[in-house]
Scaffold this active site. Structure first.
Site, PDB file in Angstrom:
ATOM      1  N   GLU A   1       1.011  -1.239  -0.002  1.00 29.01           N
ATOM      2  CA  GLU A   1       0.161   0.007  -0.034  1.00 29.01           C
ATOM      3  C   GLU A   1       0.948   1.261  -0.230  1.00 29.01           C
ATOM      4  O   GLU A   1       0.339   2.202  -0.495  1.00 29.01           O
ATOM      5  CB  GLU A   1      -0.859   0.100   1.087  1.00 29.01           C
TER       6      GLU A   1
ATOM      7  N   PHE B   1     -11.981  -6.946  14.019  1.00 26.38           N
ATOM      8  CA  PHE B   1     -10.869  -7.492  13.137  1.00 26.38           C
ATOM      9  C   PHE B   1     -10.345  -6.499  12.059  1.00 26.38           C
ATOM     10  O   PHE B   1     -11.226  -5.984  11.338  1.00 26.38           O
ATOM     11  CB  PHE B   1     -11.378  -8.766  12.590  1.00 26.38           C
ATOM     12  N   GLN B   2      -9.135  -6.238  11.918  1.00 26.89           N
ATOM     13  CA  GLN B   2      -8.580  -5.207  10.755  1.00 26.89           C
ATOM     14  C   GLN B   2      -9.161  -3.724  11.225  1.00 26.89           C
ATOM     15  O   GLN B   2      -9.412  -3.017  10.048  1.00 26.89           O
ATOM     16  CB  GLN B   2      -8.854  -5.441   9.361  1.00 26.89           C
TER      17      GLN B   2
ATOM     18  N   LYS C   1     -17.395  -0.672   5.724  1.00 31.49           N
ATOM     19  CA  LYS C   1     -17.938  -1.618   4.741  1.00 31.49           C
ATOM     20  C   LYS C   1     -19.484  -1.620   4.570  1.00 31.49           C
ATOM     21  O   LYS C   1     -19.963  -1.808   3.301  1.00 31.49           O
ATOM     22  CB  LYS C   1     -17.307  -2.861   5.132  1.00 31.49           C
TER      23      LYS C   1
ATOM     24  N   MET D   1      24.465   8.563   2.267  1.00 30.75           N
ATOM     25  CA  MET D   1      24.196   9.985   3.244  1.00 30.75           C
ATOM     26  C   MET D   1      24.547   9.714   4.408  1.00 30.75           C
ATOM     27  O   MET D   1      25.185  10.705   5.116  1.00 30.75           O
ATOM     28  CB  MET D   1      22.866  10.393   2.743  1.00 30.75           C
TER      29      MET D   1
END
Ligand SMILES: Cc1ncc(C[n+]2csc(CCOP(=O)(O)OP(=O)(O)O)c2C)c(N)n1
Ligand SMILES: [Mg+2]
Lengths: 565, 162
Positions: free
Chosen positions: A51, A113-114, A163, A478
């Site tokens: 993502e 959940f999630q 959802k 760097m």
């Protein structure tokens, strides 16, 4: 007719003329994906491999066009994976609309959940965010999201959609316009401040234009060029502003800041007038603010009032869209029929020429080690200065900024504010999708490229012929440079042991891999790679191990205290 | 310098945390904060007391104005205004004499006894910050059990609305 939330979502995207959406599916967004599946002729969904990649790709898409980038991820881990990208877009003012799935409304707050509170998590790093709680509000919220993301100072806007709401139904109509009582960005400069600025411009003897990413976001490059050329003033660009003013023009004195040119920094330091245009006096530009531009009056043009007098106090603030303000300034100058002291200006240019004679970016490609600077310079030549170039974060990024001379805006796509390693490859995915026929180079490092390397699979799936230029110094260069200078060469964790074989890695993903070890092979490899129009080529340039980026303003020093070599 | 900011904002969940989050993220201080809906139920007013020099206050105002949920920000100190705070305090009297003293001091500060339980007095006082501090000071000789303060609320004088 009543539409479901998911159908409304897709209709809204169509109404906003979204042609590309970057994302990754999951449970909470299944209804949305089901509708995207049916709408694939109108909206192409690009499946990334992480993502974070979706957001950076959307950023690349947005930064290289003048359109908002759009992404969709699922709830919970999908949303948290997107956070780095969202913060990156926030720091660089990239217009994005990010959709996150959320658990069903009756489960919110139950540690379902999630479930994560993504609206809470992202609050400090978005321009605005919404949790939609009724399907009746969905269309208007999406309209607001696009409006907020793309107007005023652009930025990421997140829309969190539970959802169960995506299967609820309601009448659909997409609002034509949106007005918000709390949001009304100032676009035109205040006439009195325009006059005050012109007073200072006409009185200036040692002026400099300091322009930044705001010029590019405002689409005001040609206005900037007209303005600067009309006045004959020197121009320096920030890292984010590269390409806003043509780098090969004689009035351009290079990038300023920590790794900017000697002439740009000295000119800022000695200037009596600084015209800051769409730039925000970042600490990488100012160095120690106490020592910054001691002699200068400052005019600051910015769309965001909060950027003005934040770090450096300003004499004439002009809040407005750069694209409008620059012509307003010119009009006022012409109305007065006066010019700044031309003799003083000529003397100023003479002084600048002396600084330029230091030739602070000089290097020699001798010996049998490839210098990173040489690779970038050759890439610039061979791509005729016309490539889109994305970059990661580190020495390679600074060398790309110093040696690829951008003459056009929206060509230099990098992570300036957040400095996100891993940005380059997914950003290039977004750029190439927006510009299928263009040469898109990704100048990266052996550390950074491994942070989103999985997007090589995305490139394979969508046949994206990127040209990856890995400046492989075997170090987190760097970091190593700072350790060399400021920590007595104690190279704590900056040595990249166990690097993969990048050629085999590229091949494993179905791409062309090349390893280039000799300076004499650099040019040939680049030409060969650029000639492969339909293949991604991963060029692993084995470069000098302990090269350093010069010139450099050490942290805490003033702009006139540069280390040259 | 102490500044009292009056912030009109959307009465939406999340608006308050945007304001509070801005102060913590940018390291600005909050001395007190009070929020409630206005006569228009879609708006709430947040009164916030902070400290800072002019440059910091200017940044705070600009950053607040940048929040999408914020309608209007006013530094009440820039205008003639009325500022009040409500204090509720529970004080335990040790004997009859201290009962007298408590009610006397309360009267002087125009406080009102709103509850008595055995020898515990609950007193309500409104006023500016100084007055409430002075009141608490005057009560120090007694056993102060608990203090609840509302934080300042304020409004501009005259007929103009902010
Ligand atoms: C996500 C992230 N983690 C850590 C850093 C700190 N950091 C800045 S530059 C750098 C080294 C980058 O190494 P490499 O990609 O090999 O580039 P080089 O400097 O060697 O050109 C690191 C670790 C960062 N910018 N981003
Ligand atoms: Mg490296």
């Amino acid at each position: 007719m009543k539409l479901s939330g998911a159908e409304i979502f897709v209709e809204c995207l169509k109404a906003e003329k979204v042609d590309t959406i970057f994302g990754y599916p999951g449970g909470a967004v299944l209804f949305l994906y089901d509708e995207l599946y049916k709408a694939e002729d109108a909206i192409s969904h690009i499946l990334v491999r992480h993502e974070q990649g979706a957001i950076h790709a959307a950023e690349g898409y947005a930064k290289s066009t003048h359109k908002p980038g759009v992404a969709i991820v699922t709830s919970g881990p999908g949303a948290t994976n997107a956070v780095t990208g969202i913060a990156d877009a926030y720091m660089d003012s990239v217009p994005l609309v990010v959709f996150t799935g959320q658990v069903n409304r009756d489960l919110i707050g139950n540690d379902a959940f999630q479930e994560v509170d993504i609206v809470g998590i992202t609050r400090p790093c978005v321009k605005h965010n919404f949790l939609v709680t009724r399907v009746e509000d969905l269309a208007e919220t999406i309209k607001k999201a696009f409006y907020l993301a793309t107007t005023g100072r652009p930025g990421p806007v997140l829309v969190d959609i539970p959802k169960d709401l995506t299967k609820d139904k309601t009448e659909f109509s997409y609002p034509e316009t949106v007005s918000m009582r709390t949001y009304n960005p100032t676009v035109k400069g205040h006439p009195r401040q325009i006059k005050n600025a012109v007073d200072l411009i006409l009185a200036a003897r040692q002026p400099i234009v300091y322009s930044g990413g705001g010029v590019i976001l405002s689409g005001a490059s040609s206005e900037l060029k007209t303005f600067a050329q009309e006045l004959g003033f020197p121009v320096t660009n920030t890292l984010m502003g590269l390409g806003a003013y043509p780098a090969t023009d004689k009035q351009f004195v290079g990038m300023l800041g920590m790794h900017g040119t000697y002439e740009a920094n000295m000119a800022m330091h000695k200037a009596d007038l600084i015209l800051a245009i769409g730039a925000r006096f970042d600490d990488r530009v100012t160095g120690d603010v106490e020592k910054f531009c001691p002699h200068a009056k400052v005019v600051h043009i910015d769309i965001d009032p909060a950027s003005i007098s934040k770090n450096v106090s300003v004499d004439v603030p002009i809040v407005g869209e750069v694209k409008n303000v620059l012509p307003e300034l010119l009009k006022e100058i012409q109305r007065r029929g006066e010019k700044p002291d031309q003799q003083a200006l000529a003397d100023w240019w003479k002084q600048i020429a002396e600084w330029q004679a230091e030739d602070c970016l000089k290097y020699t490609q001798d010996g049998d080690e490839i210098k990173a600077q040489y690779v970038v310079e050759k890439f610039w030549e061979i791509s005729e200065g016309d490539a889109f170039v994305t970059s990661d974060v580190g020495q390679h990024q600074m060398w790309a900024a110093q040696y690829y001379k951008f003459d056009k805006p929206n060509r230099w796509i990098n992570s300036g504010g957040l400095g996100t390693m891993g940005f380059g490859l997914p950003a290039a995915v977004g750029v190439q999708l927006a510009h299928p026929d263009a040469t898109v180079g990704c100048i990266t490092g052996d550390g950074s490229i491994q942070m989103c390397i999985q997007e090589l699979a995305t490139c394979q799936q969508y046949q994206l012929p990127l040209k990856i230029i890995n400046l492989n110094n075997g170090y987190l260069g760097m970091v190593r440079q700072w350790q060399e200078f400021f920590y007595q060469k104690r190279y704590a964790m900056s040595y990249m042991d166990a690097l993969p074989d990048f050629v085999k890695l590229a091949e494993a993903y179905g791409h062309v891999g090349m390893r280039i070890e000799k300076p004499g092979d650099v040019e040939g490899a680049l030409k060969e790679a650029l000639a492969m129009k339909d293949r991604l080529v991963f060029m692993d340039f084995i470069t000098k191990k302990e090269g350093n980026v010069f010139p450099m303003i050490p942290a805490g020093a003033g702009q006139n205290e540069m280390i040259l070599v | 310098m102490r500044h009292t900011l009056s912030i009109l904002m959307e009465n939406e969940s999340g608006a308050l945390s945007r304001v509070a989050g801005l102060f913590s993220a940018r390291g600005y201080n909050i001395e007190s904060l009070n929020v409630a809906a206005t006569d228009d139920p879609t708006l709430s007013r947040l009164t916030l007391v902070t400290h800072g020099n002019d440059q910091i206050i200017e940044q705070i105002m600009k950053q607040l104005n940048k929040l999408i949920d914020v309608v209007k920000v006013l530094d009440l100190g820039d205008h003639p205004h009325v500022e009040r705070e409500l204090l509720l305090v529970k004080i335990e009297a040790s004997d009859a004499e201290s009962c007298d003293s408590i009610t006397r001091v309360s009267d002087i500060f125009r406080g009102r006894v709103v509850d008595i339980y055995h020898r515990t007095y609950t007193i309500e006082v409104t006023g500016g910050q100084d007055k409430l501090n002075a009141f608490l000071n005057a009560m120090q000789q007694h056993a102060v059990l608990e203090v609840a303060r509302s934080g300042a609320v304020g409004i501009i004088r005259g007929s103009s609305s902010s």
